[in-house]
Design a protein around this motif. Structure first.
Motif, PDB file in Angstrom:
ATOM      1  N   ARG A 133       0.837  -1.203   0.000  1.00  0.00           N
ATOM      2  CA  ARG A 133       0.000   0.000   0.000  1.00  0.00           C
ATOM      3  C   ARG A 133       0.874   1.255   0.000  1.00  0.00           C
ATOM      4  NH1 ARG A 133      -5.177   0.891   0.439  1.00  0.00           N
ATOM      5  NH2 ARG A 133      -6.010   2.801   1.375  1.00  0.00           N
ATOM      6  N   GLU A 258      -0.610  11.363   6.971  1.00  0.00           N
ATOM      7  CA  GLU A 258      -1.781  10.884   6.228  1.00  0.00           C
ATOM      8  C   GLU A 258      -1.459   9.576   5.505  1.00  0.00           C
ATOM      9  OE1 GLU A 258      -2.758  14.055   3.615  1.00  0.00           O
ATOM     10  OE2 GLU A 258      -3.596  15.345   5.190  1.00  0.00           O
ATOM     11  N   HIS A 262      -2.572   5.060   6.503  1.00  0.00           N
ATOM     12  CA  HIS A 262      -3.157   4.009   5.653  1.00  0.00           C
ATOM     13  C   HIS A 262      -2.272   2.766   5.577  1.00  0.00           C
ATOM     14  CE1 HIS A 262      -6.339   6.641   4.154  1.00  0.00           C
ATOM     15  NE2 HIS A 262      -5.430   7.580   3.933  1.00  0.00           N
ATOM     16  N   CYS A 263      -1.036   2.886   6.035  1.00  0.00           N
ATOM     17  CA  CYS A 263      -0.077   1.777   5.824  1.00  0.00           C
ATOM     18  C   CYS A 263       0.484   1.202   7.111  1.00  0.00           C
ATOM     19  CB  CYS A 263       1.111   2.264   4.982  1.00  0.00           C
ATOM     20  SG  CYS A 263       0.665   3.164   3.507  1.00  0.00           S
TER      21      CYS A 263
END
Length: 684
Positions: A133, A258, A262-263
């Protein structure tokens, strides 16, 4: 078809970049200096199939803003040399902080591979990273690694091969790492730059960001290219205030957060991590941290000294036997050549090797402290005190080493990131009195000033501190003008030591010392032999004693006759040998042979401080003011020839080495004159 590709290895300090460099290149590497700079340059080679990869290990920096030599070098290489591929290394266990440098590199729109190193440490801390990702969001490949455990190296080389064969993804990056508001401001400034002709190597988008970021070098470049009128209009329109500088940094960190949200998954810290945190609080405490740092340094220095002294005693008898054999076999037919080999070359090579064994021990110590992550902690606790000398905390390590050996002090400066701070520390490190100086001073004090020995020690310590401070001011203002850089660093996580990495670090730099510093030392040894042997083979009738007689008018300012002045000259070659030279020059022992013979005699027979006859001879031949002058002149004299060789190796500058030596000589004379006149006032 064979082809060559240049790779650039970048990253913040303490991300394991050097370990990756060593894994890729093995022994096929070279350590030198960047042209015209004092910053170390490491280059290496590795081959895959028909492609040769020349990899350049760029200086570890926290950003690419031109605030230091290291940052300028790293940035200019990426912009000007246009490496085929950039390998950006980050610490997976400190991802948010160490990703800042990668964000800057990706924004430069050049081919990049992100290496997440120390994945094992991150996993032990409960951190889980979705590398797929992360690669998707940033637009560049991401390779997980634990270089110290040799995990992920093949993945990295495979990814490099894919790119070289044109089968990998473009890897130029798609993210600007700026907020939308700041990106809009950058685009607006970029359009304003269209009327300015900039060098082709600079992308206008990147220049616009750097202008807002307050990069002094880029602002000067744009001002020159734009002309006074256009630059004035730009400055008024955009302001370029400090708020922009902070805004760019905040925008990058905001975007990094940010992306990582997500990772990244961070589990609860393990019990071991809590224990490590408890230990770290003690290691970074001003009191307990200082005590622990001293304990670590003493222990490490002890083992380094054991290596050096062991080599001296192990080789002492074979060297003596070899020298005796050469003297007896060659002496009758070629007396001068036999003396040069037996009294100069063989003892000199023996001493160089013994000193270099000590240097290797010091390099092992530095490599170990860096590898386990403790070195930054030592710098942290020493920073407040070192700031008073115009230095930062990392300078404490080499200065402390100076009490054991000035060679170790000079070699120890390689832990300092800033080139200016490193050069200043090299200059100051030789002021720290080594054991040879302390032994010589203690012996003379015990003869002439035993009732006030404590006062003398305090006076010497005060003089050293004053001289350190004055020298720091002089060098910092005159020889190395510029703003003193603060210590910018993070405290990396602790790691288990990797023996192969530590040995490789020590061996690479040891070879460099032997090649560069050893060459100068060997040359000095031959000069020493010639000065103290010719023209008659008697040290009292040598060219060195003639120099003492020539400079006797200068020596008289310090209350020294030519004999005592000659002994001061000897102190340059070996501080301990100065006492033995007194015995030779004043007629206590045989003067036949060169100074190297005297030094070998000190090694073979033990310290001259045990010689009661020498003490009696000195008390009868030297006045108390002259003895005081000799103590202070030796205290601040030019360091031994081996240290001079180390200075040359570390600075890569003969001009700097000679200049520093002349400064020490001048300081020695000034302190000798001051001490002699003070002695006359006190003792006569």
């Amino acid at each position: 078809m064979n082809k060559e590709i240049i790779l650039a290895l970048t990253g913040q300090p303490n991300t394991g970049k050097s370990t990756i460099f060593n894994k890729l290149t093995g022994a096929r590497q070279h350590v030198g200096n960047w042209p015209g700079k004092t910053v170390e340059k490491k280059q290496g080679v590795f081959k895959k199939k028909s492609t040769t990869y020349n990899i350049v290990d760029l200086p570890g920096t926290y950003s690419l803003t031109a605030n230091s030599q290291e940052e300028v070098i790293a940035r200019d290489f990426v912009i000007s040399e246009k490496p085929g591929l950039i390998i950006a290394v980050v610490d997976a266990s400190q991802l948010e902080r160490s990703f800042y440098m990668v964000a800057e590199i990706i924004a430069m729109k050049q081919p990049v591979i992100i290496v997440l190193n120390m994945m094992d440490v991150a996993q032990n801390q409960g951190i889980r990273i979705d590398t797929g990702r992360l690669a998707s969001i940033t637009g560049v490949p991401v390779v997980p690694m634990s270089a110290a455990l040799n995990q992920g190296v093949e993945l990295l080389t495979a990814e490099i091969e894919l790119w070289a064969d044109g089968r990998g993804q473009p890897m130029a990056g798609t993210d600007t790492f700026l907020t939308e508001a700041l990106s809009s401001r950058v685009r607006d400034l970029e359009s304003s730059l269209e009327e300015i002709v900039l060098p082709r190597k600079y992308r206008k988008e990147w220049v616009a960001v750097k202008l807002l970021e307050g990069d002094a070098e880029i602002r000067e470049l744009v001002a020159q290219c734009a002309g006074k009128e256009v630059w004035s209009r730009l400055s008024k329109s955009y302001g370029f205030h400090n708020s922009d500088i902070i805004g760019v940094a905040e925008a990058r960190f905001q975007r990094i957060q940010e992306i990582l949200a997500h990772c990244l998954e961070s589990g609860e810290p393990a019990a071991l991590r809590q224990k490590i945190k408890g230990f770290d609080r003690l290691a970074t405490h001003p009191v307990t941290g200082s005590l622990f740092s001293l304990l670590v340094m003493f222990t490490g220095f002890f083992f380094a000294a054991v290596m050096g002294f062991s080599s001296i005693h192990i080789l002492k008898y074979p060297v003596n036997s070899m020298a005796d054999y050469i003297a007896s076999s060659m002496g009758p037919s070629f007396p001068v050549l036999a003396d040069m080999v037996s009294q100069g070359i063989i003892p000199g090579a023996y001493l160089v090797f013994s000193m270099s064994a000590f240097v290797f021990g010091v390099l092992l110590l530095i490599g170990f402290l860096e590898d386990v992550g403790y070195l930054p902690r030592m710098a942290y606790v020493a920073d407040i005190f070192m700031n008073r000398l115009g230095l930062h905390g990392k300078s404490f390590i080499p200065l402390f080493m100076g009490f054991g050996c000035n060679i170790a002090a000079v070699m120890g400066t390689r832990v300092i990131d800033s080139a200016r701070q490193r050069m200043l520390t090299i200059f100051l490190s030789s002021i720290i009195p080594c054991p040879g100086v302390l032994i010589t001073a203690a012996f003379i004090i015990s003869i002439f000033f035993s009732p006030v020995a404590a006062v003398m020690v305090i006076a010497m310590a005060a003089a050293v501190l004053v001289h350190l401070f004055l020298t720091s001011l002089f060098v910092g203002k005159v020889l190395l003008p510029g703003t003193a850089s603060g210590m910018s660093m993070e405290l990396p996580p602790y790691h288990a030591p990797n023996c192969k990495t530590i040995l490789n670090y020590a061996w690479i730099h040891y070879k460099g010392f032997i090649k560069k510093g050893g060459t100068l030392i060997a040359s000095i040894i031959i000069v020493i032999w010639a000065l103290t042997y010719f023209p008659t083979g008697n040290m009292n009738e040598s060219y060195l004693s003639d120099l003492g007689k020539i400079f006797e008018p200068l020596g008289s300012l310090m209350g020294m006759d030519w004999k005592l002045l000659t002994c001061l000259f000897v102190a340059f070659f070996s501080k301990e040998a100065a006492l033995a030279a007194i015995g030779v020059i004043y007629g206590l022992t045989s003067a036949d042979g060169s100074l190297m013979t005297v030094i070998m005699g000190v090694i073979n027979n033990g310290s001259a401080t045990q010689n009661l006859e020498l003490a009696s001879l000195m008390s009868q031949s030297v006045s108390r003011p002259s003895a005081l002058a000799f103590v202070f002149a030796v205290l601040f004299s030019v360091p031994c020839y081996s240290t001079v060789g180390a200075i040359y190796f570390e600075t890569k500058s003969l001009k700097w080495t000679i200049g520093a030596s002349l400064y020490y000589v001048t300081a020695s004379v000034i302190w000798g004159i001051l001490a002699y006149n003070a002695g006359k006032m006190i003792f006569t």
